[in-house]
Design a protein around this motif. Structure first.
Motif, short mmCIF file in Angstrom:
data_model
loop_
_atom_site.label_atom_id
_atom_site.label_comp_id
_atom_site.label_asym_id
_atom_site.label_seq_id
_atom_site.Cartn_x
_atom_site.Cartn_y
_atom_site.Cartn_z
N ARG A 55 35.64 82.04 -29.23
CA ARG A 55 35.20 82.51 -30.55
C ARG A 55 35.54 83.97 -30.79
O ARG A 55 35.88 84.36 -31.91
CB ARG A 55 33.70 82.29 -30.70
N ASP A 56 35.47 84.80 -29.75
CA ASP A 56 35.80 86.21 -29.92
C ASP A 56 37.28 86.42 -30.20
O ASP A 56 37.67 87.40 -30.84
CB ASP A 56 35.39 87.01 -28.69
N VAL A 57 38.10 85.52 -29.70
CA VAL A 57 39.54 85.64 -29.94
C VAL A 57 39.85 85.41 -31.41
O VAL A 57 40.71 86.08 -31.99
CB VAL A 57 40.30 84.63 -29.05
N ILE A 58 39.15 84.48 -32.04
CA ILE A 58 39.39 84.20 -33.46
C ILE A 58 39.13 85.44 -34.30
O ILE A 58 39.92 85.81 -35.17
CB ILE A 58 38.51 83.03 -33.92
N VAL A 59 38.04 86.13 -34.01
CA VAL A 59 37.68 87.33 -34.78
C VAL A 59 38.68 88.45 -34.53
O VAL A 59 38.97 89.25 -35.43
CB VAL A 59 36.25 87.77 -34.42
N ALA A 60 39.23 88.53 -33.32
CA ALA A 60 40.09 89.65 -32.94
C ALA A 60 41.57 89.40 -33.22
O ALA A 60 42.39 90.24 -32.84
CB ALA A 60 39.90 89.97 -31.46
N ILE A 61 41.93 88.28 -33.84
CA ILE A 61 43.35 87.98 -34.07
C ILE A 61 44.06 89.08 -34.85
O ILE A 61 45.18 89.49 -34.49
CB ILE A 61 43.50 86.61 -34.76
N PRO A 62 43.49 89.63 -35.95
CA PRO A 62 44.21 90.72 -36.66
C PRO A 62 44.50 91.92 -35.76
O PRO A 62 45.61 92.48 -35.80
CB PRO A 62 43.25 91.08 -37.80
N ASP A 63 43.54 92.33 -34.92
CA ASP A 63 43.77 93.46 -34.02
C ASP A 63 44.78 93.12 -32.93
O ASP A 63 45.56 93.97 -32.51
CB ASP A 63 42.44 93.88 -33.38
N ILE A 64 44.77 91.87 -32.46
CA ILE A 64 45.74 91.47 -31.43
C ILE A 64 47.15 91.48 -31.98
O ILE A 64 48.09 91.98 -31.35
CB ILE A 64 45.37 90.07 -30.87
N VAL A 65 47.33 90.94 -33.17
CA VAL A 65 48.67 90.93 -33.79
C VAL A 65 49.13 92.35 -34.07
O VAL A 65 50.32 92.68 -33.93
CB VAL A 65 48.64 90.08 -35.08
N ALA A 66 48.21 93.24 -34.45
CA ALA A 66 48.57 94.63 -34.74
C ALA A 66 48.79 95.45 -33.47
O ALA A 66 49.24 96.59 -33.54
CB ALA A 66 47.49 95.28 -35.59
N GLY A 67 48.45 94.91 -32.30
CA GLY A 67 48.64 95.62 -31.05
C GLY A 67 47.49 96.51 -30.66
O GLY A 67 47.60 97.28 -29.70
N LYS A 68 46.36 96.43 -31.36
CA LYS A 68 45.21 97.27 -31.04
C LYS A 68 44.39 96.71 -29.88
O LYS A 68 43.72 97.46 -29.18
CB LYS A 68 44.32 97.42 -32.28
N ARG A 69 44.40 95.42 -29.72
CA ARG A 69 43.69 94.77 -28.63
C ARG A 69 44.61 93.75 -27.96
O ARG A 69 45.61 93.33 -28.55
CB ARG A 69 42.41 94.09 -29.13
N ILE A 70 44.24 93.35 -26.75
CA ILE A 70 45.09 92.46 -25.96
C ILE A 70 44.23 91.33 -25.42
O ILE A 70 43.12 91.56 -24.94
CB ILE A 70 45.76 93.21 -24.79
#
Length: 364
Positions: A55-70
């Motif tokens: 569930r946390d991955v779904i919320v963080a998808i925009p930051d992951i795509v932008a390179g802010k989180r991994i």
């Protein structure tokens, strides 16, 4: 009057269109058999359960795509440069990053691209439940072929929980290798069930099924399952051949064969063989259990073992003098790193296993 008639016809046409559009889903639902609806519901449940775990991955998808989180978890190291970390390693070049040859990247290059940092979150959310759903469908299909006395909806209902439990344990313990081990287990299930269907239940086109089974084995991203499939097929054919031998002995064995040869009276002239008689004789021979076993083993060697052996020798092991130095896995290493199945089922909160409960797969 003309305009009124035209408006009436237009209104009736629109109403017919609305009724047709409204009836399409109803007709589609009417065509769905009960076991198809069960399979659809089970698949939706698998996807929802997977999305809750990540569930946390779904919320963080925009930051992951932008390179802010991994998205990362121990050995689940994402790729950032496909050229140097995937293509060059699959080609056999020396890795300056790891100071060695990336053997595991080479033999699983068909699915390693799922580890790219912008692909990984979508792969975790979509590929993992799709793997479990595919395994459930192939298992239910084969069980329905075996248990003909049971209704299809009973089989599809009964296969849902065991399949989900097995893959829950597998993903629970090996989520860091989902793109090889978990995906490979599903492909292994397809290969095994299609192979058994070809050998035991298929009366026509069984050779195509057997070839498909060996081809899926060849494309498996984990070499472990190719070895397991070869062992499973060898044991299956050996069991079937032992059954044929037992039946031949029950019929009298060699004495029955000699009795048959003695009682056969040759005719005065040998009949002329028609065109295609040899082909029909070969087809009848291949349709026997012994013929199917021989063809199955030949396909395993020709379609799976030889091509994969050539791939390993000339590509995967290129430049590697000693495989044990690259992949340090022996009996003692596996024994020390393994835990019992009771320990796995206890949901022990240790190491990577914590993350399936708390969804802590993100790093900043």
């Amino acid at each position: 009057m003309g305009s009124a008639g035209e408006s009436g016809e237009s209104h009736r046409a629109d109403r017919r269109t609305d009724e047709t559009s409204a009836g399409l889903p109803q007709r589609y639902r009417a065509r769905l058999a009960p076991h198809h609806r069960i399979a659809l519901g089970v698949g939706i449940f698998y996807f929802v359960a997977s999305w809750w775990i990540f569930r946390d991955v779904i919320v963080a998808i925009p930051d992951i795509v932008a390179g802010k989180r991994i998205l990362v978890g121990d050995e689940l190291v994402p790729f950032f440069n496909p050229t140097s970390q995937l293509i060059e390693q699959a080609r056999g070049d020396y890795s300056q990053l790891t100071n060695g040859y990336e053997f595991r990247v080479r033999y699983s290059f068909l699915s390693t691209w799922l580890r790219h940092y912008q692909v990984l979150p979508f792969a975790v959310l979509l590929v993992i439940p799709a793997i479990v759903t595919s395994a459930y469908l192939i298992t239910s299909w084969f069980m329905a072929r075996v248990f003909r006395s049971l209704s299809a909806h009973a089989v599809y209902l009964g296969a849902a929980f065991p399949t989900g439990l097995i893959y829950m344990i597998m993903i629970y313990a090996k989520v860091t290798h989902f793109y090889t081990l978990v995906l490979g287990l599903m492909l292994m299930s397809i290969s095994a069930f299609v192979m058994l269907d070809a050998l035991l239940f298929r009366s026509d086109r069984w050779i195509r099924r057997m070839a498909l089974s060996c081809l899926v084995t060849l494309l498996n991203p984990a070499v472990h399952y190719l070895i397991l499939f070869a062992l499973f097929l060898s044991l299956t054919t050996a069991t079937l051949l032992l059954g044929e031998l037992a039946r031949w002995l029950r019929r009298g064995g060699a004495r029955h064969l000699r009795r048959t040869l003695r009682t056969r009276r040759p005719g005065p002239t040998r009949p002329t063989l028609h065109r295609g008689s040899n082909g029909g004789r070969w087809r009848r021979l291949l349709d026997t259990t012994t013929g199917r076993c021989v063809v199955a083993m030949a396909m395993l060697v020709g379609v799976s073992v030889i091509p994969y052996g050539l791939f390993v020798k000339f590509i995967a092991l290129r430049g590697i003098p000693d495989l044990s130095e690259t992949v340090p896995g022996d009996y003692y290493f596996i024994r020390d790193a393994s835990v019992s199945w009771l320990h796995v089922l206890s949901w022990d909160l240790a190491g990577i296993m914590d993350k399936i409960l708390f969804g802590d797969y993100l790093a900043k």
